[in-house]
Design a protein around this motif. Structure first.
Motif, PDB file in Angstrom:
ATOM      1  N   ILE A   1       0.879  -1.171   0.000  1.00 57.37           N
ATOM      2  CA  ILE A   1       0.000   0.000   0.000  1.00 57.37           C
ATOM      3  C   ILE A   1       0.915   1.220   0.000  1.00 57.37           C
ATOM      4  O   ILE A   1       1.791   1.346   0.868  1.00 57.37           O
ATOM      5  N   CYS A   2       0.725   2.113  -0.939  1.00 57.49           N
ATOM      6  CA  CYS A   2       1.576   3.303  -0.994  1.00 57.49           C
ATOM      7  C   CYS A   2       1.253   4.207   0.192  1.00 57.49           C
ATOM      8  O   CYS A   2       0.086   4.417   0.537  1.00 57.49           O
ATOM      9  N   ILE A   3       2.309   4.739   0.819  1.00 54.12           N
ATOM     10  CA  ILE A   3       2.116   5.639   1.965  1.00 54.12           C
ATOM     11  C   ILE A   3       2.424   7.086   1.564  1.00 54.12           C
ATOM     12  O   ILE A   3       2.578   7.951   2.415  1.00 54.12           O
ATOM     13  N   GLY A   4       2.486   7.320   0.257  1.00 55.77           N
ATOM     14  CA  GLY A   4       2.865   8.653  -0.219  1.00 55.77           C
ATOM     15  C   GLY A   4       1.806   9.722   0.018  1.00 55.77           C
ATOM     16  O   GLY A   4       2.123  10.900   0.082  1.00 55.77           O
ATOM     17  N   CYS A   5       0.538   9.321   0.099  1.00 53.28           N
ATOM     18  CA  CYS A   5      -0.534  10.298   0.353  1.00 53.28           C
ATOM     19  C   CYS A   5      -1.752   9.520   0.851  1.00 53.28           C
ATOM     20  O   CYS A   5      -1.763   8.290   0.826  1.00 53.28           O
ATOM     21  N   PRO A   6      -2.793  10.234   1.295  1.00 54.24           N
ATOM     22  CA  PRO A   6      -3.946   9.527   1.889  1.00 54.24           C
ATOM     23  C   PRO A   6      -4.717   8.596   0.949  1.00 54.24           C
ATOM     24  O   PRO A   6      -5.529   7.800   1.411  1.00 54.24           O
ATOM     25  N   MET A   7      -4.481   8.668  -0.357  1.00 52.27           N
ATOM     26  CA  MET A   7      -5.201   7.763  -1.275  1.00 52.27           C
ATOM     27  C   MET A   7      -4.854   6.306  -1.017  1.00 52.27           C
ATOM     28  O   MET A   7      -5.670   5.415  -1.244  1.00 52.27           O
ATOM     29  N   GLY A   8      -3.639   6.050  -0.548  1.00 54.88           N
ATOM     30  CA  GLY A   8      -3.232   4.685  -0.207  1.00 54.88           C
ATOM     31  C   GLY A   8      -3.416   3.690  -1.342  1.00 54.88           C
ATOM     32  O   GLY A   8      -4.038   2.632  -1.171  1.00 54.88           O
ATOM     33  N   CYS A   9      -2.865   3.984  -2.494  1.00 56.81           N
ATOM     34  CA  CYS A   9      -3.029   3.099  -3.655  1.00 56.81           C
ATOM     35  C   CYS A   9      -2.461   1.703  -3.380  1.00 56.81           C
ATOM     36  O   CYS A   9      -1.315   1.579  -2.935  1.00 56.81           O
ATOM     37  N   PRO A  10      -3.246   0.646  -3.666  1.00 51.86           N
ATOM     38  CA  PRO A  10      -2.711  -0.715  -3.556  1.00 51.86           C
ATOM     39  C   PRO A  10      -1.838  -1.015  -4.788  1.00 51.86           C
ATOM     40  O   PRO A  10      -2.278  -0.795  -5.917  1.00 51.86           O
TER      41      PRO A  10
ATOM     42  N   ASN B   1      -0.073   2.000  -8.925  1.00 50.82           N
ATOM     43  CA  ASN B   1       0.208   3.368  -8.463  1.00 50.82           C
ATOM     44  C   ASN B   1      -0.497   4.367  -9.366  1.00 50.82           C
ATOM     45  O   ASN B   1      -0.621   4.157 -10.578  1.00 50.82           O
ATOM     46  N   THR B   2      -0.958   5.480  -8.755  1.00 58.18           N
ATOM     47  CA  THR B   2      -1.642   6.519  -9.518  1.00 58.18           C
ATOM     48  C   THR B   2      -0.657   7.575 -10.000  1.00 58.18           C
ATOM     49  O   THR B   2      -0.936   8.272 -10.971  1.00 58.18           O
ATOM     50  N   CYS B   3       0.483   7.697  -9.303  1.00 58.42           N
ATOM     51  CA  CYS B   3       1.454   8.706  -9.718  1.00 58.42           C
ATOM     52  C   CYS B   3       2.872   8.160  -9.558  1.00 58.42           C
ATOM     53  O   CYS B   3       3.080   7.071  -9.012  1.00 58.42           O
ATOM     54  N   LYS B   4       3.831   8.937 -10.009  1.00 60.81           N
ATOM     55  CA  LYS B   4       5.234   8.523 -10.008  1.00 60.81           C
ATOM     56  C   LYS B   4       5.765   8.265  -8.594  1.00 60.81           C
ATOM     57  O   LYS B   4       6.631   7.416  -8.382  1.00 60.81           O
ATOM     58  N   ARG B   5       5.233   9.025  -7.609  1.00 63.16           N
ATOM     59  CA  ARG B   5       5.713   8.842  -6.230  1.00 63.16           C
ATOM     60  C   ARG B   5       5.508   7.416  -5.764  1.00 63.16           C
ATOM     61  O   ARG B   5       6.311   6.867  -5.026  1.00 63.16           O
ATOM     62  N   GLY B   6       4.386   6.822  -6.167  1.00 66.35           N
ATOM     63  CA  GLY B   6       4.112   5.449  -5.792  1.00 66.35           C
ATOM     64  C   GLY B   6       5.136   4.497  -6.381  1.00 66.35           C
ATOM     65  O   GLY B   6       5.605   3.567  -5.718  1.00 66.35           O
ATOM     66  N   ASP B   7       5.505   4.727  -7.617  1.00 71.57           N
ATOM     67  CA  ASP B   7       6.504   3.886  -8.283  1.00 71.57           C
ATOM     68  C   ASP B   7       7.836   3.981  -7.541  1.00 71.57           C
ATOM     69  O   ASP B   7       8.474   2.960  -7.248  1.00 71.57           O
TER      70      ASP B   7
HETATM   71  S1  SF4 Z   1       0.686   6.299  -5.809  1.00 73.76           S
HETATM   72 FE1  SF4 Z   1       0.555   8.537  -5.733  1.00 73.76          FE
HETATM   73  S2  SF4 Z   1      -1.669   8.902  -5.511  1.00 73.76           S
HETATM   74 FE2  SF4 Z   1      -1.311   6.757  -4.917  1.00 73.76          FE
HETATM   75  S3  SF4 Z   1      -1.001   6.786  -2.658  1.00 73.76           S
HETATM   76 FE3  SF4 Z   1       1.017   6.919  -3.664  1.00 73.76          FE
HETATM   77  S4  SF4 Z   1       1.454   9.119  -3.732  1.00 73.76           S
HETATM   78 FE4  SF4 Z   1      -0.753   8.885  -3.421  1.00 73.76          FE
END
Ligand code: SF4
Length: 121
Positions: free
Chosen positions: A7-16, A32-38
């Motif tokens: 689970i991405c911890i980069g923002c509250p969306m918490g993308c699986p 991931n929804t954005c590059k930060r997740g990658d």
């Molecule tokens: S992938 Fe991007 S949008 Fe999704 S939780 Fe991580 S930072 Fe947030």
């Protein structure tokens, strides 16, 4: 081929996310929804790190404790050693944001610094 679910911890969306690996190498990241997740996923499966936060006791200050954190990420396996390094640490007021509270915490090469101000009384 190995798959790791994160689970991405980069923002509250918490993308699986799903990381596909082979022989310790990341082949792909999905979900991931954005590059930060990658970026987070690749680091988490190869060299997981965290910022450690805590508080220490302040003597002679307007507040009895001050918040502290590692100045940068430390390896995940060193988190408890960093917390242990803070055990029994007391600082004298005044304390300013950025003051080094513990140098080279647990041999990580990372200092633990104050994240708050406490004035002397
Ligand atoms: S992938 Fe991007 S949008 Fe999704 S939780 Fe991580 S930072 Fe947030």
């Amino acid at each position: 081929m190995e798959k790791r679910e994160l689970i991405c911890i980069g923002c509250p969306m918490g993308c699986p996310m799903t990381v596909t690996m082979e022989n310790g190498e990341v082949l792909s990241v999905s979900g991931n929804t954005c590059k930060r997740g990658d970026v987070y996923a690749r680091k988490e499966v190869t060299n997981p790190t965290r910022i450690v936060t805590s508080t220490v006791t302040v003597e002679g200050g307007a507040d009895v404790t001050v918040s502290v954190k590692t100045a940068s990420d430390v390896p995940k396996g060193k988190i408890f050693d960093c917390v242990k390094a803070l055990k029994g640490v007391t600082v004298k007021a005044p304390v300013k944001i950025g003051d080094v509270i513990v140098e080279n915490a647990a041999g990580t090469g990372v200092d633990i610094v104050a994240t708050g101000n406490v004035r002397a009384v």
